[in-house]
Design a protein around this motif. Structure first.
Motif, PDB file in Angstrom:
ATOM      1  N   LEU A  62       0.773  -1.097  -0.091  1.00  0.00           N
ATOM      2  CA  LEU A  62      -0.157   0.003  -0.004  1.00  0.00           C
ATOM      3  C   LEU A  62       0.930   1.307   0.124  1.00  0.00           C
ATOM      4  CD1 LEU A  62      -2.780   1.203   0.184  1.00  0.00           C
ATOM      5  CD2 LEU A  62      -2.521   1.360   2.929  1.00  0.00           C
ATOM      6  N   ASP A  63       0.602   2.180  -1.172  1.00  0.00           N
ATOM      7  CA  ASP A  63       1.525   3.440  -1.116  1.00  0.00           C
ATOM      8  C   ASP A  63       0.401   4.541  -0.803  1.00  0.00           C
ATOM      9  OD1 ASP A  63       2.903   5.342  -1.555  1.00  0.00           O
ATOM     10  OD2 ASP A  63       3.511   5.095  -3.520  1.00  0.00           O
ATOM     11  N   CYS A  64       0.519   4.882   0.686  1.00  0.00           N
ATOM     12  CA  CYS A  64      -0.516   6.016   0.943  1.00  0.00           C
ATOM     13  C   CYS A  64       0.086   7.474   0.485  1.00  0.00           C
ATOM     14  CB  CYS A  64      -0.489   5.987   2.533  1.00  0.00           C
ATOM     15  SG  CYS A  64      -1.240   4.688   3.224  1.00  0.00           S
ATOM     16  N   HIS A 112      -8.137   7.094  -6.273  1.00  0.00           N
ATOM     17  CA  HIS A 112      -8.501   8.736  -6.143  1.00  0.00           C
ATOM     18  C   HIS A 112      -9.141   8.835  -4.895  1.00  0.00           C
ATOM     19  CE1 HIS A 112     -10.473  12.665  -7.327  1.00  0.00           C
ATOM     20  NE2 HIS A 112      -9.490  12.927  -6.702  1.00  0.00           N
ATOM     21  N   THR A 113      -8.601   9.370  -3.996  1.00  0.00           N
ATOM     22  CA  THR A 113      -9.164   9.091  -2.490  1.00  0.00           C
ATOM     23  C   THR A 113      -8.354  10.145  -1.634  1.00  0.00           C
ATOM     24  OG1 THR A 113     -10.322   7.695  -0.710  1.00  0.00           O
ATOM     25  CG2 THR A 113      -8.241   7.174  -1.788  1.00  0.00           C
ATOM     26  N   ASP A 114      -9.020  10.459  -0.378  1.00  0.00           N
ATOM     27  CA  ASP A 114      -8.316  10.936   0.868  1.00  0.00           C
ATOM     28  C   ASP A 114      -8.097   9.670   1.708  1.00  0.00           C
ATOM     29  OD1 ASP A 114      -7.952  12.680   2.819  1.00  0.00           O
ATOM     30  OD2 ASP A 114      -9.265  11.529   4.040  1.00  0.00           O
ATOM     31  N   SER A 115      -6.469   9.624   1.769  1.00  0.00           N
ATOM     32  CA  SER A 115      -6.005   8.433   2.402  1.00  0.00           C
ATOM     33  C   SER A 115      -6.629   7.955   3.669  1.00  0.00           C
ATOM     34  CB  SER A 115      -4.395   8.789   2.327  1.00  0.00           C
ATOM     35  OG  SER A 115      -3.867   8.872   1.174  1.00  0.00           O
ATOM     36  N   LEU A 116      -6.623   9.299   4.486  1.00  0.00           N
ATOM     37  CA  LEU A 116      -7.275   8.881   6.086  1.00  0.00           C
ATOM     38  C   LEU A 116      -8.549   8.418   5.888  1.00  0.00           C
ATOM     39  CD1 LEU A 116      -5.831  12.256   7.854  1.00  0.00           C
ATOM     40  CD2 LEU A 116      -4.851  10.031   7.558  1.00  0.00           C
ATOM     41  N   SER A 117      -9.186   8.891   5.059  1.00  0.00           N
ATOM     42  CA  SER A 117     -10.840   8.142   4.935  1.00  0.00           C
ATOM     43  C   SER A 117     -10.737   6.884   4.491  1.00  0.00           C
ATOM     44  CB  SER A 117     -11.516   9.121   3.981  1.00  0.00           C
ATOM     45  OG  SER A 117     -11.621  10.399   4.187  1.00  0.00           O
ATOM     46  N   TYR A 118      -9.690   6.583   3.530  1.00  0.00           N
ATOM     47  CA  TYR A 118      -9.697   5.016   2.951  1.00  0.00           C
ATOM     48  C   TYR A 118      -9.210   4.257   4.193  1.00  0.00           C
ATOM     49  CZ  TYR A 118      -7.863   1.423   0.151  1.00  0.00           C
ATOM     50  OH  TYR A 118      -7.492   0.042  -0.586  1.00  0.00           O
ATOM     51  N   LEU A 119      -8.119   4.590   4.925  1.00  0.00           N
ATOM     52  CA  LEU A 119      -7.762   3.883   6.058  1.00  0.00           C
ATOM     53  C   LEU A 119      -8.724   3.526   7.176  1.00  0.00           C
ATOM     54  CD1 LEU A 119      -4.103   5.377   6.155  1.00  0.00           C
ATOM     55  CD2 LEU A 119      -4.940   3.279   5.236  1.00  0.00           C
ATOM     56  N   ASP A 121     -11.954   3.395   6.782  1.00  0.00           N
ATOM     57  CA  ASP A 121     -12.776   2.511   6.305  1.00  0.00           C
ATOM     58  C   ASP A 121     -12.577   1.148   6.172  1.00  0.00           C
ATOM     59  OD1 ASP A 121     -14.467   4.603   6.140  1.00  0.00           O
ATOM     60  OD2 ASP A 121     -14.305   5.006   4.175  1.00  0.00           O
ATOM     61  N   LEU A 122     -10.957   0.979   5.927  1.00  0.00           N
ATOM     62  CA  LEU A 122     -10.583  -0.435   5.747  1.00  0.00           C
ATOM     63  C   LEU A 122     -10.990  -1.520   6.630  1.00  0.00           C
ATOM     64  CD1 LEU A 122      -6.879  -0.205   4.246  1.00  0.00           C
ATOM     65  CD2 LEU A 122      -8.979  -1.287   3.401  1.00  0.00           C
ATOM     66  N   PRO A 123     -10.951  -1.408   7.832  1.00  0.00           N
ATOM     67  CA  PRO A 123     -11.207  -2.489   8.822  1.00  0.00           C
ATOM     68  C   PRO A 123     -12.707  -3.026   8.579  1.00  0.00           C
ATOM     69  CG  PRO A 123     -10.006  -0.909  10.169  1.00  0.00           C
ATOM     70  CD  PRO A 123     -10.233  -0.177   8.703  1.00  0.00           C
ATOM     71  N   ALA A 124     -13.727  -1.953   8.436  1.00  0.00           N
ATOM     72  CA  ALA A 124     -15.010  -2.604   8.209  1.00  0.00           C
ATOM     73  C   ALA A 124     -14.972  -3.440   6.691  1.00  0.00           C
ATOM     74  CB  ALA A 124     -15.824  -1.380   8.059  1.00  0.00           C
ATOM     75  N   ALA A 125     -14.542  -2.826   5.629  1.00  0.00           N
ATOM     76  CA  ALA A 125     -14.421  -3.493   4.569  1.00  0.00           C
ATOM     77  C   ALA A 125     -13.843  -4.682   4.710  1.00  0.00           C
ATOM     78  CB  ALA A 125     -13.471  -2.604   3.366  1.00  0.00           C
ATOM     79  N   ARG A 126     -12.703  -5.130   5.272  1.00  0.00           N
ATOM     80  CA  ARG A 126     -12.018  -6.442   5.629  1.00  0.00           C
ATOM     81  C   ARG A 126     -13.031  -7.209   6.235  1.00  0.00           C
ATOM     82  NH1 ARG A 126      -8.882  -5.853   9.237  1.00  0.00           N
ATOM     83  NH2 ARG A 126      -9.074  -7.386  10.531  1.00  0.00           N
ATOM     84  N   LYS A 127     -13.763  -6.953   7.095  1.00  0.00           N
ATOM     85  CA  LYS A 127     -14.838  -7.500   7.855  1.00  0.00           C
ATOM     86  C   LYS A 127     -15.740  -8.377   6.812  1.00  0.00           C
ATOM     87  CE  LYS A 127     -14.258  -5.781  12.461  1.00  0.00           C
ATOM     88  NZ  LYS A 127     -14.977  -5.060  13.360  1.00  0.00           N
ATOM     89  N   LYS A 128     -16.075  -7.574   6.105  1.00  0.00           N
ATOM     90  CA  LYS A 128     -16.911  -7.870   4.790  1.00  0.00           C
ATOM     91  C   LYS A 128     -16.353  -8.778   3.654  1.00  0.00           C
ATOM     92  CE  LYS A 128     -19.997  -4.015   5.201  1.00  0.00           C
ATOM     93  NZ  LYS A 128     -20.472  -2.553   4.384  1.00  0.00           N
TER      94      LYS A 128
END
Length: 203
Positions: A62-64, A112-119, A121-128
Motif C-alpha cells: 500500500l502506497d499512501c 483517487h481518494t483521501d488516504s485518511l478516509s480510505y484507511l 474504512d478499511l477494517p470494516a471493508a475487511r470484515k466484509k
C-alpha cells in the motif's frame, strides 16, 4: 484597447521519475508538478529499497499519499504481488493511471481518494471480505500537516498483516508520534528529510 485574457493552461507541468531496478529498470514515467507532491529522490529511494530487499517479493503493498507513485512503481518493478496507490490530487491520480497503463501493470490499483478516509474504512471493508491485509506500506505524506501520525494510527487499527514493514518519510525533527508497537529497524536523514523503516508488532 483591452488585451484579451490569456487562456488558462489545460495541462499541468510535468517532470519524470525513474525506476531504479527490477522488471522496469531504467524506465522513466511522467509525473505532474503540483504543490505538495514531492517525489522521493533517487538517492533516498535506492537506500530505502536496499533496506526493503528481503520484504518486497510477493508482498501486498500500500502506497499512501502516492503522489508521483515513485515508491509504489518501484515496488511493483521489484516483484510486489499487488500494489495499491492512494492519491487525493485528481490530476496526479489520472497520471498514475496513465503510467499504470504504460507499464501494463494489471496487479496495481489506483484509488483517487483521501488516504485518511480510505484507511478509516478499511477494517470494516475487511470484515466484509473485500480487503486483504497489507504487509508492506509506504507512508510519505505532505510535510507539516501531522498526516504521518494520523495515518499511522489508522493503519494500526486493523490494516496491517503481522510483521508488516512500514516505510515512513517525514520532515526532519518531526514531533509526530508513531504507534509504540512499531519496531524501528532503520533510520537515516538526508537534508531536511528523515526516513525510517518499522516492523509492525501486533499488540
Amino acid at each position: 484597447m483591452n488585451k484579451r485574457p490569456q487562456k488558462s493552461k489545460q495541462t499541468a507541468a510535468k517532470g519524470n521519475i525513474r525506476i531504479i531496478a527490477g522488471k522496469h529498470r531504467g524506465r522513466k514515467l511522467p509525473v505532474i508538478l503540483a504543490e505538495g507532491l514531492r517525489p522521493t529522490t533517487d538517492r533516498v529511494k535506492e537506500t530505502v529499497f536496499n533496506w526493503l530487499m528481503p520484504y518486497i517479493q510477493q508482498s501486498v503493498c500500500l502506497d499512501c499519499f502516492a503522489g508521483s507513485g515513485s515508491l509504489g512503481f518501484e515496488a511493483l518493478s521489484r516483484g510486489a504481488e499487488q500494489v495499491t496507490l492512494l492519491e487525493l490530487n485528481k490530476a496526479a491520480a489520472n497520471q498514475l493511471r496513465q503510467n499504470q497503463q504504460l507499464l501494463k501493470a494489471e496487479n496495481m490499483q489506483i484509488v483517487h481518494t483521501d488516504s485518511l478516509s480510505y484507511l478509516r474504512d478499511l477494517p470494516a471493508a475487511r470484515k466484509k471480505g473485500n480487503e486483504t491485509l497489507f504487509d508492506l506500506v509506504f507512508l510519505d505524506p505532505p510535510f507539516n500537516k501531522q498526516l504521518a501520525e494520523q495515518a499511522a494510527a489508522l493503519l494500526n487499527a486493523g490494516c496491517l498483516a503481522d510483521n508488516c514493514i512500514i516505510y515512513v518519510e517525514t520532515e526532519q525533527n518531526s514531533s509526530q508520534q508513531l504507534p509504540a508497537n512499531w519496531q524501528l529497524l532503520k533510520e537515516k536523514t538526508a537534508g531536511q528529510v528523515s526516513y525510517r523503516l518499522y516492523r509492525y508488532c501486533p499488540e
